[in-house]
Design a protein around this motif. Structure first.
Motif, PDB file in Angstrom:
ATOM      1  N   GLU A 192      -2.550  12.703  13.155  1.00 11.72           N
ATOM      2  CA  GLU A 192      -2.832  13.969  12.479  1.00 11.72           C
ATOM      3  C   GLU A 192      -2.803  13.792  10.967  1.00 11.72           C
ATOM      4  OE1 GLU A 192      -0.789  16.777  15.961  1.00 11.72           O
ATOM      5  OE2 GLU A 192       0.297  16.341  14.088  1.00 11.72           O
ATOM      6  N   PHE A 193      -1.819  13.044  10.489  1.00 14.30           N
ATOM      7  CA  PHE A 193      -1.691  12.823   9.052  1.00 14.30           C
ATOM      8  C   PHE A 193      -2.911  12.085   8.503  1.00 14.30           C
ATOM      9  CE2 PHE A 193      -0.434  10.496   5.275  1.00 14.30           C
ATOM     10  CZ  PHE A 193       0.259  11.452   4.546  1.00 14.30           C
ATOM     11  N   LYS A 194      -3.390  11.081   9.220  1.00 13.85           N
ATOM     12  CA  LYS A 194      -4.538  10.299   8.752  1.00 13.85           C
ATOM     13  C   LYS A 194      -5.817  11.132   8.749  1.00 13.85           C
ATOM     14  CE  LYS A 194      -2.513   5.973  10.377  1.00 13.85           C
ATOM     15  NZ  LYS A 194      -2.534   4.951  11.450  1.00 13.85           N
ATOM     16  N   VAL A 195      -6.000  11.955   9.778  1.00 11.45           N
ATOM     17  CA  VAL A 195      -7.178  12.823   9.820  1.00 11.45           C
ATOM     18  C   VAL A 195      -7.130  13.824   8.670  1.00 11.45           C
ATOM     19  CG1 VAL A 195      -8.318  14.659  11.122  1.00 11.45           C
ATOM     20  CG2 VAL A 195      -7.603  12.562  12.286  1.00 11.45           C
ATOM     21  N   LEU A 196      -5.976  14.438   8.459  1.00  7.94           N
ATOM     22  CA  LEU A 196      -5.856  15.409   7.371  1.00  7.94           C
ATOM     23  C   LEU A 196      -6.030  14.734   6.013  1.00  7.94           C
ATOM     24  CD1 LEU A 196      -5.383  18.342   6.591  1.00  7.94           C
ATOM     25  CD2 LEU A 196      -2.916  17.881   6.579  1.00  7.94           C
ATOM     26  N   THR A 197      -5.534  13.512   5.872  1.00 10.32           N
ATOM     27  CA  THR A 197      -5.711  12.774   4.620  1.00 10.32           C
ATOM     28  C   THR A 197      -7.189  12.586   4.313  1.00 10.32           C
ATOM     29  OG1 THR A 197      -3.606  11.592   4.867  1.00 10.32           O
ATOM     30  CG2 THR A 197      -5.255  10.601   3.425  1.00 10.32           C
ATOM     31  N   ALA A 198      -7.959  12.211   5.339  1.00 16.84           N
ATOM     32  CA  ALA A 198      -9.398  12.033   5.139  1.00 16.84           C
ATOM     33  C   ALA A 198     -10.053  13.327   4.669  1.00 16.84           C
ATOM     34  CB  ALA A 198     -10.045  11.534   6.429  1.00 16.84           C
ATOM     35  N   LEU A 199      -9.656  14.444   5.266  1.00 15.09           N
ATOM     36  CA  LEU A 199     -10.247  15.734   4.906  1.00 15.09           C
ATOM     37  C   LEU A 199      -9.816  16.185   3.505  1.00 15.09           C
ATOM     38  CD1 LEU A 199      -9.729  17.491   8.349  1.00 15.09           C
ATOM     39  CD2 LEU A 199     -11.942  16.877   7.340  1.00 15.09           C
ATOM     40  N   VAL A 200      -8.515  16.055   3.214  1.00 20.81           N
ATOM     41  CA  VAL A 200      -7.997  16.486   1.909  1.00 20.81           C
ATOM     42  C   VAL A 200      -8.547  15.612   0.788  1.00 20.81           C
ATOM     43  CG1 VAL A 200      -5.879  16.706   0.534  1.00 20.81           C
ATOM     44  CG2 VAL A 200      -5.924  17.537   2.889  1.00 20.81           C
ATOM     45  N   SER A 201      -8.824  14.338   1.090  1.00 19.92           N
ATOM     46  CA  SER A 201      -9.342  13.420   0.071  1.00 19.92           C
ATOM     47  C   SER A 201     -10.763  13.779  -0.358  1.00 19.92           C
ATOM     48  CB  SER A 201      -9.315  11.980   0.596  1.00 19.92           C
ATOM     49  OG  SER A 201      -7.995  11.564   0.873  1.00 19.92           O
ATOM     50  N   GLN A 202     -11.487  14.509   0.520  1.00 23.57           N
ATOM     51  CA  GLN A 202     -12.878  14.866   0.201  1.00 23.57           C
ATOM     52  C   GLN A 202     -13.124  16.338   0.525  1.00 23.57           C
ATOM     53  OE1 GLN A 202     -15.849  11.630   1.089  1.00 23.57           O
ATOM     54  NE2 GLN A 202     -14.215  10.931   2.436  1.00 23.57           N
ATOM     55  N   ALA A 218       0.797  -1.227   0.000  1.00 23.94           N
ATOM     56  CA  ALA A 218       0.000   0.000   0.000  1.00 23.94           C
ATOM     57  C   ALA A 218       0.827   1.274   0.000  1.00 23.94           C
ATOM     58  CB  ALA A 218      -0.970  -0.015   1.185  1.00 23.94           C
ATOM     59  N   PRO A 219       1.818   1.448   0.915  1.00 21.71           N
ATOM     60  CA  PRO A 219       2.574   2.701   0.875  1.00 21.71           C
ATOM     61  C   PRO A 219       3.441   2.849  -0.351  1.00 21.71           C
ATOM     62  CG  PRO A 219       3.457   1.212   2.539  1.00 21.71           C
ATOM     63  CD  PRO A 219       2.161   0.636   2.072  1.00 21.71           C
ATOM     64  N   GLU A 220       3.891   1.719  -0.930  1.00 18.13           N
ATOM     65  CA  GLU A 220       4.722   1.801  -2.123  1.00 18.13           C
ATOM     66  C   GLU A 220       3.930   2.297  -3.326  1.00 18.13           C
ATOM     67  OE1 GLU A 220       7.521  -1.985  -0.787  1.00 18.13           O
ATOM     68  OE2 GLU A 220       6.256  -2.113  -2.539  1.00 18.13           O
ATOM     69  N   GLN A 221       2.596   2.020  -3.315  1.00 19.08           N
ATOM     70  CA  GLN A 221       1.783   2.407  -4.449  1.00 19.08           C
ATOM     71  C   GLN A 221       1.015   3.703  -4.189  1.00 19.08           C
ATOM     72  OE1 GLN A 221      -0.728  -0.994  -5.152  1.00 19.08           O
ATOM     73  NE2 GLN A 221       0.805  -2.002  -6.397  1.00 19.08           N
ATOM     74  N   SER A 222       1.215   4.286  -3.017  1.00 18.34           N
ATOM     75  CA  SER A 222       0.451   5.468  -2.664  1.00 18.34           C
ATOM     76  C   SER A 222       0.793   6.630  -3.590  1.00 18.34           C
ATOM     77  CB  SER A 222       0.716   5.855  -1.210  1.00 18.34           C
ATOM     78  OG  SER A 222       2.080   6.139  -1.010  1.00 18.34           O
ATOM     79  N   GLN A 223      -0.181   7.494  -3.823  1.00 14.12           N
ATOM     80  CA  GLN A 223      -0.012   8.640  -4.685  1.00 14.12           C
ATOM     81  C   GLN A 223      -0.188   9.918  -3.869  1.00 14.12           C
ATOM     82  OE1 GLN A 223      -2.877   8.102  -7.789  1.00 14.12           O
ATOM     83  NE2 GLN A 223      -1.741   6.466  -8.770  1.00 14.12           N
ATOM     84  N   VAL A 224       0.328  11.005  -4.409  1.00  9.85           N
ATOM     85  CA  VAL A 224       0.180  12.287  -3.735  1.00  9.85           C
ATOM     86  C   VAL A 224      -1.295  12.659  -3.709  1.00  9.85           C
ATOM     87  CG1 VAL A 224       0.682  14.744  -3.891  1.00  9.85           C
ATOM     88  CG2 VAL A 224       2.479  13.075  -4.359  1.00  9.85           C
ATOM     89  N   ILE A 225      -1.767  13.070  -2.543  1.00  8.04           N
ATOM     90  CA  ILE A 225      -3.139  13.552  -2.369  1.00  8.04           C
ATOM     91  C   ILE A 225      -3.055  15.049  -2.128  1.00  8.04           C
ATOM     92  CG2 ILE A 225      -5.245  13.406  -1.005  1.00  8.04           C
ATOM     93  CD1 ILE A 225      -4.430  10.556  -0.267  1.00  8.04           C
ATOM     94  N   ALA A 226      -3.785  15.820  -2.896  1.00  2.83           N
ATOM     95  CA  ALA A 226      -3.690  17.272  -2.790  1.00  2.83           C
ATOM     96  C   ALA A 226      -5.060  17.908  -2.939  1.00  2.83           C
ATOM     97  CB  ALA A 226      -2.743  17.824  -3.852  1.00  2.83           C
ATOM     98  N   GLY A 253      -6.486  22.249  -2.657  1.00  2.00           N
ATOM     99  CA  GLY A 253      -6.176  23.619  -2.269  1.00  2.00           C
ATOM    100  C   GLY A 253      -4.676  23.792  -2.065  1.00  2.00           C
ATOM    101  N   PRO A 254      -4.260  24.361  -0.932  1.00  2.00           N
ATOM    102  CA  PRO A 254      -2.828  24.587  -0.697  1.00  2.00           C
ATOM    103  C   PRO A 254      -2.117  23.371  -0.106  1.00  2.00           C
ATOM    104  CG  PRO A 254      -4.079  25.525   1.105  1.00  2.00           C
ATOM    105  CD  PRO A 254      -5.088  24.988   0.121  1.00  2.00           C
ATOM    106  N   PHE A 255      -2.845  22.285   0.127  1.00  2.00           N
ATOM    107  CA  PHE A 255      -2.282  21.139   0.834  1.00  2.00           C
ATOM    108  C   PHE A 255      -1.867  20.023  -0.131  1.00  2.00           C
ATOM    109  CE2 PHE A 255      -5.499  23.054   3.662  1.00  2.00           C
ATOM    110  CZ  PHE A 255      -4.646  23.496   4.662  1.00  2.00           C
ATOM    111  N   GLU A 256      -0.661  19.511   0.091  1.00  2.00           N
ATOM    112  CA  GLU A 256      -0.171  18.355  -0.653  1.00  2.00           C
ATOM    113  C   GLU A 256       0.438  17.382   0.345  1.00  2.00           C
ATOM    114  OE1 GLU A 256       3.457  17.586  -3.644  1.00  2.00           O
ATOM    115  OE2 GLU A 256       1.899  18.884  -4.490  1.00  2.00           O
ATOM    116  N   LEU A 257      -0.181  16.204   0.487  1.00  2.00           N
ATOM    117  CA  LEU A 257       0.258  15.231   1.477  1.00  2.00           C
ATOM    118  C   LEU A 257       1.407  14.400   0.941  1.00  2.00           C
ATOM    119  CD1 LEU A 257      -3.307  14.240   2.577  1.00  2.00           C
ATOM    120  CD2 LEU A 257      -1.626  15.301   4.063  1.00  2.00           C
ATOM    121  N   ASP A 258       2.435  14.239   1.746  1.00  2.00           N
ATOM    122  CA  ASP A 258       3.599  13.440   1.378  1.00  2.00           C
ATOM    123  C   ASP A 258       3.222  11.964   1.426  1.00  2.00           C
ATOM    124  OD1 ASP A 258       6.032  12.040   1.290  1.00  2.00           O
ATOM    125  OD2 ASP A 258       7.104  13.708   2.205  1.00  2.00           O
TER     126      ASP A 258
END
Length: 228
Positions: A157-167, A123-131, A133-138
């Motif tokens: 924090e990263f997982k919560v922000l990922t959920a928000l940035v994804s939608q 999963a992490p090897e295939q993960s893609q950048v999620i972005a 607005g001004p946010f781009e998740l590593d």
């Protein structure tokens, strides 16, 4: 990075097979919860998101194939199907249900454990950048870029922000964000824990780029959303 052991949900109506599968997974560092029916699994998935599901095809009530389709329709959880049938039609049915792997009983426990480990590591090897607005998740899972600023985050924090940035723009409920951040919507004091995490997340973003923390909006009595 999150270093917690991977969590597997294992479903089989045969106690002996449950013992074999869970022991095999333990040898590769998994923790697990076991279930005797697809219905029990589905109830558990409402509250906790595992890293892997190992699912028998021939179950009483709802079949493993049906449950695999249901899981894949709403999540990206890797699924390994187990079956006593080896006919090509059954393998095709498993693939059509979007199973990630398929093993025919009897199988070598070591092979199952290694396949499970491969799926979780993939999963992490295939993960893609999620972005948004001004946010781009590593994709490495430990920071967010806000313009030229790089903000280090805790795993939760990263997982919560990922959920928000994804939608972006969508209101996400407290339970949904607790599942995203901690894989547990029923955790004691969970809502307050989430509020504290969001407070710290906003503070980190605001400290790096003035105004960045304001993108995370509270939805009164419901949860949060990312406004971009």
């Amino acid at each position: 990075m999150d270093t917690s052991p991977p969590l597997a949900f294992v479903v089989d109506d045969e106690p002996a097979m449950l013992d074999i599968v869970t022991f095999a997974l333990e040898t590769q560092g998994f923790i697990y919860q076991s279930f005797r029916s697809a219905e029990a699994l589905w109830q558990a998935l409402r509250h906790t998101i595992p890293d892997l599901v190992v699912l028998d095809v021939m179950l009483p009530g709802v079949s493993g194939i049906t449950m695999c389709r249901r899981i894949k329709a709403s999540t990206q959880i890797p699924v390994i199907l187990l079956t006593a049938k080896g006919e090509s039609a059954d393998r095709i049915a498993g693939l059509e249900a979007e199973a990630d792997d398929y093993m025919v009983k009897p199988f070598h426990p070591r092979e199952l454990a290694l396949r499970a480990q491969r799926l979780v590591r993939r999963a992490p090897e295939q993960s893609q950048v999620i972005a948004a607005g001004p946010f781009e998740l590593d994709p490495a899972g430990d920071c967010v870029c806000v313009g030229t600023a790089r903000v280090l985050l805790t795993p939760n924090e990263f997982k919560v922000l990922t959920a928000l940035v994804s939608q972006p723009g969508k209101s996400l409920g407290f339970d949904q964000l607790l599942l995203a951040g901690w894989r547990d919507a029923d955790r004691l004091g969970g809502r307050q824990m989430l509020k504290t995490a969001v407070y710290r997340l906003r503070h980190k973003l605001e400290s790096a780029v003035p105004g960045a923390g304001e993108h995370i909006e509270s939805v009164r009595g419901t949860g949060y959303r990312l406004n971009v």
